[in-house]
Design an enzyme around this catalytic site. Structure first.
Site, PDB file in Angstrom:
ATOM      1  N   GLU A   1      36.567  35.059  32.193  1.00  0.00           N
ATOM      2  CA  GLU A   1      36.856  35.337  33.607  1.00  0.00           C
ATOM      3  C   GLU A   1      35.737  34.757  34.450  1.00  0.00           C
ATOM      4  O   GLU A   1      34.561  34.936  34.137  1.00  0.00           O
ATOM      5  CB  GLU A   1      36.936  36.848  33.873  1.00  0.00           C
ATOM      6  CG  GLU A   1      38.054  37.576  33.156  1.00  0.00           C
ATOM      7  CD  GLU A   1      38.049  39.089  33.441  1.00  0.00           C
ATOM      8  OE1 GLU A   1      37.412  39.515  34.435  1.00  0.00           O
ATOM      9  OE2 GLU A   1      38.677  39.827  32.670  1.00  0.00           O
TER      10      GLU A   1
ATOM     11  N   GLU B   1      36.154  43.962  27.872  1.00  0.00           N
ATOM     12  CA  GLU B   1      34.832  44.447  28.312  1.00  0.00           C
ATOM     13  C   GLU B   1      34.554  45.865  27.801  1.00  0.00           C
ATOM     14  O   GLU B   1      34.152  46.746  28.570  1.00  0.00           O
ATOM     15  CB  GLU B   1      34.728  44.389  29.836  1.00  0.00           C
ATOM     16  CG  GLU B   1      34.918  42.996  30.408  1.00  0.00           C
ATOM     17  CD  GLU B   1      34.573  42.881  31.892  1.00  0.00           C
ATOM     18  OE1 GLU B   1      34.726  43.884  32.628  1.00  0.00           O
ATOM     19  OE2 GLU B   1      34.126  41.803  32.319  1.00  0.00           O
TER      20      GLU B   1
END
Length: 490
Positions: free
Chosen positions: A269, A124
């Site tokens: 995720e 991220e």
């Protein structure tokens, strides 16, 4: 291939058969995220066995820690190995370092029977909270790792990807068809997407309906789940009844608009926490994760991407040392507790019957807890400092409004904080001092949903700590001395 290659071949055959069974059912193989930001990690061998006992076919890692990788040898589990954000600069600017990383963490483990499928470059990195720290280094790092894989002869076998938060794209309305990449990183995203597409890579995205509910009190709760929504979104001929499908298809639209409509998408995720917030509990987590599993087990996929969904649940085990900057829930994403106990029933595709299998062979410290002395005066001004110290050094995220220990009284809250610190310090007598406010007890103070834990045995945990210190053994006595000084000063 080295000794034991016959076993490796049989492990691969078993993995292939199980994958084919899954594929025949129209299901994408389900994976789990295995994070290790924990004070007392379960041994890697224990975790690998737990993954297999529970029918996971894949695992996603955030680094390439040696013990973890060794435990995955000949496991038959497909692995996504990670390069942390703090290594992006080195990988981006030093081709030799990228080649060495691939040689050490991919080639050598592949030869030893670790089934590495992806390298996740960064995690991220474009989160808005990072203020652009990794904007210059992410793509060059992806490019160098890909080049290193090609040079090692692994270009077809192992693919690069970059797990991105769903905040890299958005819809100007709530409709997926109005989706595009974030304006400030639009060109950079297209550069990365084109590169992934040219090299047979995948777009890995992390999608969190829980976070939408957490940051927006007006977010329709039903829409976060999969069992019918009271406020569906109608987008042309498509009706979206859950946020996952809508968010996923917003990404599909963003890719399509920019000429990459066929780029494979992996959900890196997805999950729901069980504590640390009023919307984080075992019931809601079970509802979400089971809803997601049932949704993808149907093989229907999303309206714009029918077919199997490739996904990794977040996460396998709670991590008591994760940053709580995003919220207290951060330490409670696991479908298992820190010691490998299932938190709720969960059917993972066709592979288990709904009963998650606990970690095997976990050893605990003695059955004793540290609690506030019954005679302690709650008005003593020194008491608050001791509680503050305990919470700053341990984990008090289960204390709060509508959390698992939210029903405790003041004494219960203090005892919880003291015990957490005491267990985190391996039940060291000094760690239950707190200026004489605390005492140990053999009677379990747990109540209702509030569990006063006992720490798992210290041996494996201490060896991990020594590794983390990086072999600088002079630091160990210094740290022990510092801990003793701090304990005596309170």
């Amino acid at each position: 291939m080295g000794s034991g290659s016959g076993h490796g071949a049989s492990a691969v055959a078993v993995a292939l058969v199980s994958w084919l069974c899954f594929a025949a059912a129209g299901v994408g193989a389900i994976g789990a995220n295995w994070g290790t930001q924990t004070s007392h990690p379960l041994s890697p061998d224990t975790v690998v066995r737990m993954l297999k006992d529970n029918g996971f076919q894949k695992v996603k890692l955030f680094d390439a820690e040696e013990d973890t990788m060794n435990a995955l040898k000949k496991s038959g589990l497909e692995v996504m190995v990670g390069i942390p954000n703090d290594m992006l600069l080195t990988m981006a600017t030093n081709m030799k370092a990228a080649e060495k990383w691939v040689d050490t963490n991919v080639s050598s483990y592949l030869n030893d029977g670790v089934s590495i499928r992806y390298v996740a470059v960064g995690n991220e990195p474009f989160l808005e909270t990072y203020n652009g720290s990794f904007l210059q280094t992410t793509f060059p790092a992806i490019r160098n790792i890909q080049s290193a894989l090609i040079k090692a002869g692994l270009g077809n076998q192992v693919k690069v990807t970059c797990p991105l938060n769903a905040d890299v794209y958005a819809s100007s309305t709530s409709k997926p068809s109005d989706g595009d990449f974030r304006t400030d990183i639009h060109d950079l995203m297209l550069t990365i997407v084109k590169y992934l597409s040219d090299n047979g890579g995948v777009f890995t995205v992390n999608i969190y309906p829980f976070i939408s509910l957490y940051i927006d009190p007006n977010f329709p709760v039903d829409y976060a789940f999969f069992d019918g929504a009271s406020s569906p979104i109608v987008d042309g001929s498509v009706t979206y009844t859950n946020m996952f499908d809508a968010n996923h298809d917003t990404l599909v639209w963003a890719l399509k608009k920019n000429g990459f409509g066929n780029l494979p998408i992996v959900v890196g995720e997805i999950g729901w926490p069980t504590d640390g917030d009023m919307n984080a509990n075992a019931q809601m987590a079970q509802r979400f994760n089971q809803g997601f599993m049932t949704h993808i087990a149907s093989g229907r996929g999303t309206p714009l991407r029918p077919g199997p969904v490739d996904a990794y649940l977040f996460s396998l085990i709670d991590e008591d040392e994760k940053s709580i900057q995003p919220g207290n829930f951060e330490r409670h994403w696991g479908i298992f507790t820190y010691d490998g106990l299932p938190k709720y029933q969960l059917t993972l595709g066709t592979s288990n019957s709904g009963s998650l299998v606990r970690a095997k062979g976990v050893k605990y410290l003695e059955k004793k807890w540290c609690v506030l002395k019954p005679t302690a005066n709650l008005n003593d001004p020194k008491l608050a400092d001791n509680v503050g110290y305990a919470c700053s050094m341990a984990d008090c995220t289960s204390l709060g409004y509508k959390t698992s220990c939210g029903m405790l009284d003041v004494r219960g809250n203090i005892s919880y904080a003291f015990n957490n610190y005491y267990q985190k310090n391996d039940q060291d007598d000094v760690a239950c001092g707190f200026q004489n406010f605390a005492t140990t007890t053999g009677q379990d103070p747990s109540t209702g949903t509030c569990r006063f834990g006992i720490m798992i045995e210290v041996d494996s945990a201490f060896s991990w700590r020594m590794q983390r210190i990086g072999g600088n053994f002079l630091l160990i006595p210094l740290l022990v001395l510092l801990q003793l000084c701090l304990s005596f000063s309170y």
